[in-house]
Design a protein around this motif. Structure first.
Motif, PDB file in Angstrom:
ATOM      1  N   TRP A 333      65.172   7.921 -37.659  1.00 53.33           N
ATOM      2  CA  TRP A 333      66.341   7.807 -38.540  1.00 53.33           C
ATOM      3  C   TRP A 333      67.440   7.001 -37.869  1.00 53.33           C
ATOM      4  O   TRP A 333      68.043   6.123 -38.486  1.00 53.33           O
ATOM      5  CB  TRP A 333      66.851   9.210 -38.891  1.00 53.33           C
ATOM      6  N   ARG A 334      67.712   7.267 -36.587  1.00 51.54           N
ATOM      7  CA  ARG A 334      68.760   6.536 -35.859  1.00 51.54           C
ATOM      8  C   ARG A 334      68.402   5.065 -35.725  1.00 51.54           C
ATOM      9  O   ARG A 334      69.259   4.175 -35.857  1.00 51.54           O
ATOM     10  CB  ARG A 334      68.987   7.164 -34.482  1.00 51.54           C
ATOM     11  N   ASP A 335      67.134   4.784 -35.443  1.00 49.61           N
ATOM     12  CA  ASP A 335      66.703   3.383 -35.330  1.00 49.61           C
ATOM     13  C   ASP A 335      66.867   2.652 -36.664  1.00 49.61           C
ATOM     14  O   ASP A 335      67.289   1.487 -36.711  1.00 49.61           O
ATOM     15  CB  ASP A 335      65.240   3.313 -34.886  1.00 49.61           C
ATOM     16  N   LEU A 336      66.543   3.333 -37.767  1.00 50.44           N
ATOM     17  CA  LEU A 336      66.670   2.738 -39.089  1.00 50.44           C
ATOM     18  C   LEU A 336      68.126   2.412 -39.415  1.00 50.44           C
ATOM     19  O   LEU A 336      68.436   1.318 -39.907  1.00 50.44           O
ATOM     20  CB  LEU A 336      66.087   3.689 -40.134  1.00 50.44           C
ATOM     21  N   GLN A 337      69.025   3.358 -39.141  1.00 52.30           N
ATOM     22  CA  GLN A 337      70.451   3.102 -39.396  1.00 52.30           C
ATOM     23  C   GLN A 337      70.949   1.910 -38.587  1.00 52.30           C
ATOM     24  O   GLN A 337      71.705   1.065 -39.090  1.00 52.30           O
ATOM     25  CB  GLN A 337      71.301   4.337 -39.039  1.00 52.30           C
ATOM     26  N   THR A 338      70.531   1.832 -37.341  1.00 55.64           N
ATOM     27  CA  THR A 338      71.001   0.766 -36.453  1.00 55.64           C
ATOM     28  C   THR A 338      70.492  -0.598 -36.913  1.00 55.64           C
ATOM     29  O   THR A 338      71.260  -1.564 -37.004  1.00 55.64           O
ATOM     30  CB  THR A 338      70.553   1.047 -35.011  1.00 55.64           C
ATOM     31  N   ALA A 339      69.204  -0.697 -37.209  1.00 53.47           N
ATOM     32  CA  ALA A 339      68.629  -1.978 -37.623  1.00 53.47           C
ATOM     33  C   ALA A 339      69.293  -2.489 -38.901  1.00 53.47           C
ATOM     34  O   ALA A 339      69.573  -3.694 -39.036  1.00 53.47           O
ATOM     35  CB  ALA A 339      67.126  -1.835 -37.838  1.00 53.47           C
ATOM     36  N   CYS A 340      69.580  -1.600 -39.835  1.00 58.42           N
ATOM     37  CA  CYS A 340      70.127  -2.020 -41.123  1.00 58.42           C
ATOM     38  C   CYS A 340      71.608  -2.360 -41.058  1.00 58.42           C
ATOM     39  O   CYS A 340      72.190  -2.781 -42.073  1.00 58.42           O
ATOM     40  CB  CYS A 340      69.872  -0.938 -42.172  1.00 58.42           C
ATOM     41  N   GLN A 341      72.224  -2.212 -39.895  1.00 56.26           N
ATOM     42  CA  GLN A 341      73.596  -2.675 -39.715  1.00 56.26           C
ATOM     43  C   GLN A 341      73.672  -4.169 -39.420  1.00 56.26           C
ATOM     44  O   GLN A 341      74.766  -4.739 -39.373  1.00 56.26           O
ATOM     45  CB  GLN A 341      74.279  -1.894 -38.583  1.00 56.26           C
ATOM     46  N   HIS A 342      72.508  -4.800 -39.205  1.00 59.96           N
ATOM     47  CA  HIS A 342      72.537  -6.236 -38.905  1.00 59.96           C
ATOM     48  C   HIS A 342      73.169  -6.992 -40.070  1.00 59.96           C
ATOM     49  O   HIS A 342      72.865  -6.722 -41.251  1.00 59.96           O
ATOM     50  CB  HIS A 342      71.129  -6.762 -38.652  1.00 59.96           C
ATOM     51  N   ALA A 343      74.028  -7.933 -39.748  1.00 64.07           N
ATOM     52  CA  ALA A 343      74.783  -8.652 -40.779  1.00 64.07           C
ATOM     53  C   ALA A 343      73.883  -9.329 -41.809  1.00 64.07           C
ATOM     54  O   ALA A 343      74.236  -9.415 -42.989  1.00 64.07           O
ATOM     55  CB  ALA A 343      75.706  -9.684 -40.123  1.00 64.07           C
ATOM     56  N   LEU A 344      72.718  -9.814 -41.396  1.00 59.17           N
ATOM     57  CA  LEU A 344      71.839 -10.526 -42.324  1.00 59.17           C
ATOM     58  C   LEU A 344      71.174  -9.612 -43.345  1.00 59.17           C
ATOM     59  O   LEU A 344      70.582 -10.090 -44.312  1.00 59.17           O
ATOM     60  CB  LEU A 344      70.763 -11.289 -41.545  1.00 59.17           C
TER      61      LEU A 344
END
Length: 347
Positions: A333-344
């Protein structure tokens, strides 16, 4: 390429160790080298493993389903292969032509370059350089300076730099709550001399112009890559959530999860339909029209949103045990939240 259950088990067995250590393990790195996963976009004559983009995005998704840090590192590392045609063949061989070769760097323009005899003197600090601790080459953008000022403040001239590890200091400042093992630290360069031949421009092809992958628009290339990671992370989160809900005997939660899986499967199908069509069109025409680029961007953002929604909608149903950081579902869950913060991926 596929991954055997044994390979998946070996990588996942090191997930906790990688997260706690803040870097992928030597064993996982060696696996990446052996499978040439960093070379998916490197031309074959540079000891590469050139792979059609739709196939590579599916590999990124599967790597991320196996482990988020593994998937992110593979995706970012492989992405550096896109720079091949902007380098001369000699420099390309120097940068790429060995099994452990991988680029880390930044597209931000947070450095400066001052003209010197035969090259540039470079200074700067660039954040979020994933794979920094195992990179064999670093790339970065810098603003061209003259007497301490940008040559044009309205439209500054940029130079893209290729630097060796001994020219770069890694500031270990990546303290995100997710993707902890990606070593996405800042790189710092102080008065490093970069010769002219170790620079390139995205507007000037110097080699390998015939490779189809290098004709794919860079923004679409990057967005599809990150979307693949997001979808893979969501796949893993759904798997881990299902296991936890089954363990707790939460039938209502399982019903909602199955509905979410169906919705998510349709979104993934829509994403790959557009991606596959864009690749076919590129092969026929040699370029993509703006409307296709826009469709790709829209599908990437939609796929990322759907991936993130898997976590946001289901996590509240998983109970207090899912809040424990050493659990699989919490880490994913934490990895998913972090990856989806990418500006693109945020539109």
């Amino acid at each position: 390429m596929g991954f055997t259950q044994q390979e998946i088990g070996i990588i996942r067995s090191q997930s906790v160790q990688m997260e706690r250590g803040g870097a992928v393990t030597p064993e996982v790195l060696q696996y990446i080298y052996d499978k040439k996963l960093f070379h998916l976009f490197v031309a074959d004559d540079l000891e590469g493993n050139m792979t059609p983009l739709p196939e590579a995005i599916r590999i990124f998704q599967e790597c991320s389903r196996i482990d988020g840090n593994f998937g992110w590192i593979v995706t970012i590392g492989a992405g550096g292969g896109y720079f091949v045609p902007f380098m001369t063949e000699a420099i390309g061989r120097k940068v790429y032509a060995r099994s452990e070769a991988v680029i880390a760097g930044s597209g931000a323009t947070t450095g400066t370059a001052r003209r010197a005899l035969g090259g540039y003197v470079v200074n700067g600090r660039w954040k979020y350089c994933s794979g920094s601790t195992h990179a064999t080459t670093f790339t970065a953008n810098a603003v061209l300076e003259q007497e301490g000022r940008a040559i044009s403040s309205e439209s500054p001239q940029l130079v893209t730099l290729i630097m060796n590890p001994d020219q770069v200091r890694i500031d270990h400042d990546w303290n995100s709550f997710g993707l902890k093992a990606t070593a996405s630290h800042s790189m710092v360069v102080t008065n490093a001399f970069v010769p002219d031949e170790m620079t390139f421009s995205f507007s000037e092809y110097r080699s390998h112009q015939d490779e189809l992958l290098y004709k794919y628009p860079f923004l679409a290339f990057a967005q599809t890559s990150f979307a693949g990671v997001a979808m893979g992370l969501a796949d893993h989160f759904l798997e881990a959530s299902e296991a936890l809900l089954r363990e707790r005997g939460n039938e209502r939660g399982l019903e909602q999860l199955y509905k979410k899986q169906e919705d998510f499967a349709r979104q993934k199908d829509a994403f790959y339909s557009v991606l596959d069509k864009s690749w076919e069109e590129l092969g026929r025409k040699g370029s993509l029209p703006p409307e296709m680029e826009q469709r790709i961007s829209s599908e990437c953002i939609a796929a990322a949103k759907a991936s993130l929604d898997c976590g946001l909608s289901l996590f509240p149903m998983l109970g207090l045990s899912a809040c424990m950081e050493d659990t699989e579902v919490n880490r994913t869950w934490r990895d998913l939240q972090t990856a989806c913060q990418h500006a693109l991926l945020r539109g």
